[in-house]
Design a protein around this motif. Structure first.
Motif, PDB file in Angstrom:
ATOM      1  N   SER A  12      -4.152 -63.432   9.165  1.00  0.00           N
ATOM      2  CA  SER A  12      -3.547 -63.600  10.485  1.00  0.00           C
ATOM      3  C   SER A  12      -2.661 -64.836  10.477  1.00  0.00           C
ATOM      4  O   SER A  12      -3.150 -65.947  10.235  1.00  0.00           O
ATOM      5  CB  SER A  12      -4.638 -63.775  11.553  1.00  0.00           C
ATOM      6  OG  SER A  12      -4.130 -64.386  12.716  1.00  0.00           O
ATOM      7  N   PRO A  15      -5.451 -58.789  13.589  1.00  0.00           N
ATOM      8  CA  PRO A  15      -4.338 -59.482  12.927  1.00  0.00           C
ATOM      9  C   PRO A  15      -3.083 -58.615  12.860  1.00  0.00           C
ATOM     10  O   PRO A  15      -3.163 -57.399  12.680  1.00  0.00           O
ATOM     11  CB  PRO A  15      -4.875 -59.768  11.517  1.00  0.00           C
ATOM     12  CG  PRO A  15      -6.361 -59.653  11.634  1.00  0.00           C
ATOM     13  CD  PRO A  15      -6.617 -58.652  12.696  1.00  0.00           C
ATOM     14  N   GLU A  34       1.553 -61.585  17.163  1.00  0.00           N
ATOM     15  CA  GLU A  34       0.270 -62.124  17.620  1.00  0.00           C
ATOM     16  C   GLU A  34       0.441 -62.972  18.879  1.00  0.00           C
ATOM     17  O   GLU A  34      -0.438 -62.973  19.749  1.00  0.00           O
ATOM     18  CB  GLU A  34      -0.388 -62.923  16.498  1.00  0.00           C
ATOM     19  CG  GLU A  34      -0.818 -62.030  15.344  1.00  0.00           C
ATOM     20  CD  GLU A  34      -1.632 -62.755  14.294  1.00  0.00           C
ATOM     21  OE1 GLU A  34      -2.469 -62.104  13.657  1.00  0.00           O
ATOM     22  OE2 GLU A  34      -1.432 -63.974  14.104  1.00  0.00           O
ATOM     23  N   LEU A  64     -11.117 -63.115   8.731  1.00  0.00           N
ATOM     24  CA  LEU A  64      -9.780 -63.658   8.504  1.00  0.00           C
ATOM     25  C   LEU A  64      -9.822 -64.663   7.351  1.00  0.00           C
ATOM     26  O   LEU A  64     -10.417 -65.736   7.478  1.00  0.00           O
ATOM     27  CB  LEU A  64      -9.280 -64.370   9.768  1.00  0.00           C
ATOM     28  CG  LEU A  64      -9.284 -63.576  11.080  1.00  0.00           C
ATOM     29  CD1 LEU A  64      -8.858 -64.480  12.235  1.00  0.00           C
ATOM     30  CD2 LEU A  64      -8.363 -62.364  10.980  1.00  0.00           C
TER      31      LEU A  64
END
Length: 362
Positions: free
Chosen positions: A20, A80, A87, A239
């Motif tokens: 991400s 993500p 985002e 992540l």
């Protein structure tokens, strides 16, 4: 103490690994704010800080309470995207109450994880947030006051700040780390598919384990905090981060999908001890008599009777102290004929400081 994520009944297809850009930017901003936590990033942090324009550095300082000690929850997206812009667009769709509560969670809401009402709608939470912000200084108080009075305008200000960071340094940084993070995510996904969740969780971090019993299935994260959440009706996202070590962050606030941000494998800290082991070892060496005995045991091997004679205490008392050190894993023992010789394991003791720091920063 630990964080527990109840994943009972969660199908594997709802467990995902993926990089991400927003989460990585949050990790990078934390590393800039607290370079002492990240010795391996010293060169990057020094170079990046020196190149920041004073105006941007000043704005980062103004907002750093959202990422200095840990990360505001909205900086750990559960879905993500490929780009930071996507985002940030997702973030713009979050309602004000949820956004502001998460933004102020770290330094302005000590009971945030318990699901208290947002300070935008609850007068008690509002007073509490302002009181805690005031204790941090006039600048943070002014920022929090502005956010409570004009959440829309403040959110736009934060988005511009993150976009300016992208222009100033993060876009180049992301290009360099993105492939590594994507490769790690693919590897963990394949591990989950081929070998199962036990192996995938173990590969994420040695501080994580999977527990399964009649009550269900849980991921347990060894940390010096206590918390519990579940994935009922949602999912679980991992992540990877190149900027995270030594931190292992788990989003576990009530009402949020669980997210775990983990440092990618570079060189795993060898022999990092669990939190309970670190606690046991610190308590073992803190006792005055055991500390004095360690002086001898660090230099040579001794029998129980030799230590008793050296310190003028009874052999049973020495045995009790040696048992504490042995239980903590700080002694090596060898038998020589009818004698048992004890010696301090200096390699383990030398790691105690780094193990403690790893535990408190995790």
């Amino acid at each position: 103490m630990s964080l527990t994520i109840d994943i009972t009944g969660l199908p594997h297809e709802r467990i995902s690994f993926g990089p991400s850009p927003l989460a990585e930017l949050g990790a990078a901003l934390h590393a800039l704010s607290e370079p002492g936590h990240h010795a391996g990033l010293h060169g990057w942090a020094t170079t990046t800080t020196a190149a920041l324009k004073p105006e941007l550095a000043d704005r980062l300082h103004e907002a750093d309470f959202m990422w200095r000690s840990t990360r505001s929850d909205f900086l750990l997206p559960p879905q993500p995207r490929e780009t930071l812009a996507e985002e940030l667009d997702d973030l713009d769709r979050m309602d004000d109450e949820r956004y502001v509560g998460a933004a102020l969670e770290i330094s302005c809401s000590t009971q945030y994880a318990d699901g208290l009402p947002s300070p935008l709608v609850d007068s008690h939470s509002r007073r509490r947030a302002l009181d805690l912000a005031a204790a941090r200084g006039p600048r943070q108080y002014a920022f929090v006051e502005r956010m409570l009075a004009d959440p829309t305008g403040t959110r736009a200000w934060i988005r511009r700040l993150l976009e300016d960071c992208d222009d100033a340094f993060f876009a180049d940084t992301w290009r360099r780390v993105r492939l590594q993070l994507a490769a790690d995510a693919r590897h963990k996904t394949e591990l989950l598919r081929r070998k199962g969740l036990v192996d995938a969780v173990a590969a994420v971090s040695g501080a994580m384990s999977l527990e399964q019993d009649a009550q269900g299935t849980r991921i347990v994260i060894d940390k010096l905090v206590h918390g519990r959440t579940h994935t009922e009706g949602s999912a679980l996202t991992f992540l990877p981060t190149a900027f995270g070590r030594p931190h292992l962050i788990a989003l576990h606030a009530r009402g949020w999908q669980p997210v775990i941000q983990y440092p990618v494998s570079t060189r795993e800290l060898a022999g990092t001890a669990p939190v309970e082991t670190v606690k046991l070892r610190l308590e073992a060496v803190a006792h005055p008599m055991r500390m004095r005995m360690c002086r001898n045991l660090a230099r040579a091997s001794y029998t129980t009777s030799e230590l008793a004679d050296a310190y003028g205490v009874s052999a049973p008392e020495v045995s009790r102290h040696l048992a504490v050190l042995r239980k903590a894993g700080l002694l090596t023992t060898q038998r020589r004929g009818r004698y048992v010789l004890h010696q301090l394991d200096v390699t383990v003791v030398a790691r105690l400081g780094s193990d403690f720091l790893e535990a408190v920063l995790r």
